[in-house]
Design an enzyme around this catalytic site. Structure first.
Site, PDB file in Angstrom:
ATOM      1  N   HIS A 123     -10.109   1.571   1.859  1.00 22.85           N
ATOM      2  CA  HIS A 123      -9.658   2.936   2.162  1.00 22.85           C
ATOM      3  C   HIS A 123     -10.843   3.886   2.319  1.00 22.85           C
ATOM      4  O   HIS A 123     -10.817   4.787   3.167  1.00 22.85           O
ATOM      5  CB  HIS A 123      -8.725   3.474   1.078  1.00 22.85           C
ATOM      6  CG  HIS A 123      -7.327   2.999   1.189  1.00 22.85           C
ATOM      7  ND1 HIS A 123      -6.527   3.224   2.294  1.00 22.85           N
ATOM      8  CD2 HIS A 123      -6.550   2.307   0.318  1.00 22.85           C
ATOM      9  CE1 HIS A 123      -5.338   2.692   2.108  1.00 22.85           C
ATOM     10  NE2 HIS A 123      -5.319   2.128   0.908  1.00 22.85           N
ATOM     11  N   GLU A 183      -8.914  -0.856  -2.293  1.00 25.76           N
ATOM     12  CA  GLU A 183      -9.223   0.578  -2.397  1.00 25.76           C
ATOM     13  C   GLU A 183     -10.557   0.910  -1.720  1.00 25.76           C
ATOM     14  O   GLU A 183     -10.688   1.959  -1.083  1.00 25.76           O
ATOM     15  CB  GLU A 183      -9.221   1.026  -3.856  1.00 25.76           C
ATOM     16  CG  GLU A 183      -7.897   0.831  -4.575  1.00 25.76           C
ATOM     17  CD  GLU A 183      -6.688   1.447  -3.889  1.00 25.76           C
ATOM     18  OE1 GLU A 183      -6.846   2.423  -3.132  1.00 25.76           O
ATOM     19  OE2 GLU A 183      -5.570   0.949  -4.115  1.00 25.76           O
ATOM     20  N   CYS A 207       0.850  -1.189   0.000  1.00 24.89           N
ATOM     21  CA  CYS A 207       0.000   0.000   0.000  1.00 24.89           C
ATOM     22  C   CYS A 207       0.885   1.237   0.000  1.00 24.89           C
ATOM     23  O   CYS A 207       1.868   1.300   0.741  1.00 24.89           O
ATOM     24  CB  CYS A 207      -0.898  -0.003   1.231  1.00 24.89           C
ATOM     25  SG  CYS A 207      -2.020   1.405   1.336  1.00 24.89           S
TER      26      CYS A 207
END
Length: 182
Positions: free
Chosen positions: A152, A149, A106
Protein backbone atom coordinates in the site's frame (compact mmCIF):
# COMPACT_ATOMS: atom_id res chain seq x y z
CA UNK A 1 5.34 16.45 9.03
CA UNK A 2 2.29 17.82 7.34
CA UNK A 3 -0.69 15.64 6.67
CA UNK A 4 -2.05 15.77 3.14
CA UNK A 5 -5.66 16.14 4.30
CA UNK A 6 -6.24 18.18 7.45
CA UNK A 7 -9.86 17.04 7.67
CA UNK A 8 -9.31 13.39 8.56
CA UNK A 9 -12.25 11.19 7.65
CA UNK A 10 -12.46 7.72 9.18
CA UNK A 11 -13.58 6.24 5.86
CA UNK A 12 -11.37 3.83 3.95
CA UNK A 13 -10.14 4.53 0.41
CA UNK A 14 -11.54 2.06 -2.11
CA UNK A 15 -9.71 0.47 -5.03
CA UNK A 16 -9.48 2.92 -7.91
CA UNK A 17 -8.99 5.99 -5.74
CA UNK A 18 -5.76 7.82 -6.73
CA UNK A 19 -4.24 7.81 -3.20
CA UNK A 20 -3.95 4.01 -3.42
CA UNK A 21 -1.74 4.27 -6.51
CA UNK A 22 0.80 6.77 -5.14
CA UNK A 23 4.15 6.06 -3.54
CA UNK A 24 3.76 7.33 0.04
CA UNK A 25 6.11 9.93 1.51
CA UNK A 26 8.61 9.25 4.30
CA UNK A 27 7.48 10.44 7.73
CA UNK A 28 9.92 13.13 8.90
CA UNK A 29 8.66 13.76 12.46
CA UNK A 30 7.08 10.71 14.05
CA UNK A 31 6.60 12.44 17.39
CA UNK A 32 4.64 15.34 15.88
CA UNK A 33 1.10 15.61 17.22
CA UNK A 34 -0.50 15.16 13.79
CA UNK A 35 1.44 11.93 13.19
CA UNK A 36 0.55 10.58 16.63
CA UNK A 37 -3.10 11.46 16.01
CA UNK A 38 -3.02 9.73 12.61
CA UNK A 39 -1.67 6.54 14.24
CA UNK A 40 -4.36 6.63 16.91
CA UNK A 41 -7.08 7.14 14.30
CA UNK A 42 -5.70 4.34 12.11
CA UNK A 43 -5.72 1.95 15.08
CA UNK A 44 -9.35 2.82 15.72
CA UNK A 45 -10.32 2.50 12.05
CA UNK A 46 -8.72 -0.92 11.59
CA UNK A 47 -10.31 -2.18 14.80
CA UNK A 48 -13.78 -0.99 13.75
CA UNK A 49 -13.33 -2.48 10.26
CA UNK A 50 -12.21 -5.89 11.55
CA UNK A 51 -8.91 -5.81 9.70
CA UNK A 52 -5.47 -7.15 10.64
CA UNK A 53 -3.69 -4.15 9.18
CA UNK A 54 -4.22 -0.78 7.58
CA UNK A 55 -1.93 1.64 5.78
CA UNK A 56 -2.05 5.44 5.83
CA UNK A 57 -2.98 5.67 2.12
CA UNK A 58 -6.12 3.68 2.96
CA UNK A 59 -7.22 6.58 5.18
CA UNK A 60 -6.26 9.14 2.51
CA UNK A 61 -2.81 10.01 3.95
CA UNK A 62 0.06 9.35 1.55
CA UNK A 63 2.62 8.65 4.30
CA UNK A 64 4.82 5.62 5.03
CA UNK A 65 2.88 4.41 8.07
CA UNK A 66 0.87 1.27 8.65
CA UNK A 67 -0.64 -0.63 11.55
CA UNK A 68 -0.25 -4.38 12.05
CA UNK A 69 -2.77 -5.88 14.46
CA UNK A 70 -3.17 -9.57 13.78
CA UNK A 71 -5.80 -11.36 15.83
CA UNK A 72 -8.53 -13.88 15.18
CA UNK A 73 -11.68 -12.19 13.90
CA UNK A 74 -14.58 -12.84 11.52
CA UNK A 75 -12.44 -12.01 8.47
CA UNK A 76 -9.38 -14.01 9.65
CA UNK A 77 -10.48 -16.63 12.18
CA UNK A 78 -7.08 -18.38 12.27
CA UNK A 79 -4.92 -15.26 12.58
CA UNK A 80 -2.32 -15.30 15.36
CA UNK A 81 -2.57 -12.66 18.07
CA UNK A 82 -0.13 -9.75 18.19
CA UNK A 83 -0.25 -6.37 19.89
CA UNK A 84 -1.32 -3.56 17.55
CA UNK A 85 1.91 -2.05 16.24
CA UNK A 86 2.60 1.15 14.33
CA UNK A 87 5.15 0.54 11.56
CA UNK A 88 6.76 3.73 10.25
CA UNK A 89 9.16 4.15 7.31
CA UNK A 90 9.47 0.37 6.89
CA UNK A 91 11.87 -1.52 4.67
CA UNK A 92 12.46 -5.18 3.92
CA UNK A 93 16.10 -6.08 4.42
CA UNK A 94 15.88 -9.75 3.43
CA UNK A 95 13.25 -12.09 1.98
CA UNK A 96 13.30 -15.88 2.03
CA UNK A 97 13.40 -17.66 -1.29
CA UNK A 98 10.39 -19.67 -0.12
CA UNK A 99 7.18 -18.15 -1.45
CA UNK A 100 3.67 -19.29 -0.57
CA UNK A 101 0.35 -18.45 -2.18
CA UNK A 102 -2.47 -17.82 0.27
CA UNK A 103 -5.75 -15.93 0.42
CA UNK A 104 -5.81 -12.22 1.21
CA UNK A 105 -8.54 -9.67 1.56
CA UNK A 106 -8.26 -5.91 1.85
CA UNK A 107 -10.33 -3.18 3.44
CA UNK A 108 -9.82 -1.18 0.22
CA UNK A 109 -10.98 -4.06 -1.99
CA UNK A 110 -14.27 -4.97 -0.30
CA UNK A 111 -16.03 -8.26 -0.94
CA UNK A 112 -13.07 -9.85 -2.74
CA UNK A 113 -10.29 -12.31 -1.86
CA UNK A 114 -7.19 -13.12 -3.86
CA UNK A 115 -4.65 -15.94 -3.86
CA UNK A 116 -1.43 -13.93 -3.49
CA UNK A 117 2.18 -15.16 -3.54
CA UNK A 118 4.28 -13.77 -0.67
CA UNK A 119 7.65 -14.56 0.87
CA UNK A 120 7.23 -16.85 3.89
CA UNK A 121 9.92 -15.12 5.96
CA UNK A 122 11.13 -11.53 5.86
CA UNK A 123 13.62 -9.52 7.89
CA UNK A 124 12.51 -5.91 8.24
CA UNK A 125 13.51 -2.58 9.71
CA UNK A 126 11.09 0.10 10.85
CA UNK A 127 10.49 2.84 13.40
CA UNK A 128 7.78 2.53 16.03
CA UNK A 129 5.38 5.14 17.39
CA UNK A 130 8.08 6.48 19.76
CA UNK A 131 10.63 6.69 16.89
CA UNK A 132 12.61 3.67 18.13
CA UNK A 133 14.24 1.55 15.42
CA UNK A 134 13.47 -2.18 15.22
CA UNK A 135 14.90 -5.03 13.17
CA UNK A 136 12.56 -8.02 13.26
CA UNK A 137 12.01 -11.28 11.42
CA UNK A 138 8.40 -12.09 10.56
CA UNK A 139 7.08 -15.39 9.25
CA UNK A 140 3.93 -16.82 7.70
CA UNK A 141 0.71 -14.81 8.26
CA UNK A 142 2.40 -11.86 10.02
CA UNK A 143 5.00 -11.65 7.20
CA UNK A 144 2.07 -11.63 4.77
CA UNK A 145 0.43 -8.73 6.60
CA UNK A 146 3.69 -6.73 6.54
CA UNK A 147 4.18 -7.29 2.80
CA UNK A 148 0.52 -6.48 2.05
CA UNK A 149 0.64 -3.20 3.99
CA UNK A 150 4.05 -2.25 2.57
CA UNK A 151 2.58 -2.67 -0.90
CA UNK A 152 0.00 0.00 0.00
CA UNK A 153 2.87 2.40 0.75
CA UNK A 154 4.27 1.69 -2.71
CA UNK A 155 0.96 2.28 -4.51
CA UNK A 156 -0.07 -1.38 -4.90
CA UNK A 157 -3.01 -3.50 -3.76
CA UNK A 158 -3.09 -7.28 -3.56
CA UNK A 159 -4.81 -7.30 -6.97
CA UNK A 160 -1.51 -6.12 -8.48
CA UNK A 161 0.22 -9.24 -7.07
CA UNK A 162 -2.19 -11.82 -8.49
CA UNK A 163 -0.64 -14.26 -10.94
CA UNK A 164 -3.98 -14.76 -12.69
CA UNK A 165 -7.45 -13.25 -12.60
CA UNK A 166 -8.61 -16.78 -11.75
CA UNK A 167 -6.98 -16.22 -8.35
CA UNK A 168 -9.61 -13.55 -7.53
CA UNK A 169 -12.94 -14.61 -5.99
CA UNK A 170 -15.85 -12.98 -4.23
CA UNK A 171 -15.60 -13.04 -0.46
CA UNK A 172 -18.94 -14.87 -0.19
CA UNK A 173 -17.62 -17.64 -2.47
CA UNK A 174 -14.36 -17.71 -0.50
CA UNK A 175 -16.25 -18.20 2.78
CA UNK A 176 -18.31 -21.04 1.29
CA UNK A 177 -15.45 -22.78 -0.44
CA UNK A 178 -12.31 -22.11 1.61
CA UNK A 179 -13.05 -20.62 5.04
CA UNK A 180 -15.16 -23.60 6.06
CA UNK A 181 -12.10 -25.84 5.55
CA UNK A 182 -10.16 -23.83 8.15
Amino acid sequence: MELTDKTYKPSIAQVGQPVLHQKAKVVEDILAEDCQQLIKQMMSTVEQAGGVGIAAPQVFQSLRVFIMCSKPNARYPNAPYMEPTAIINPEIMHMSTAVEKDWEGCLSVPSMRGLVPRHKTIKVRYLDQQANEHEVEFTDFVARIFQHELDHLDGLTFIDRLESTQDLVSESYWYQRYAAKG
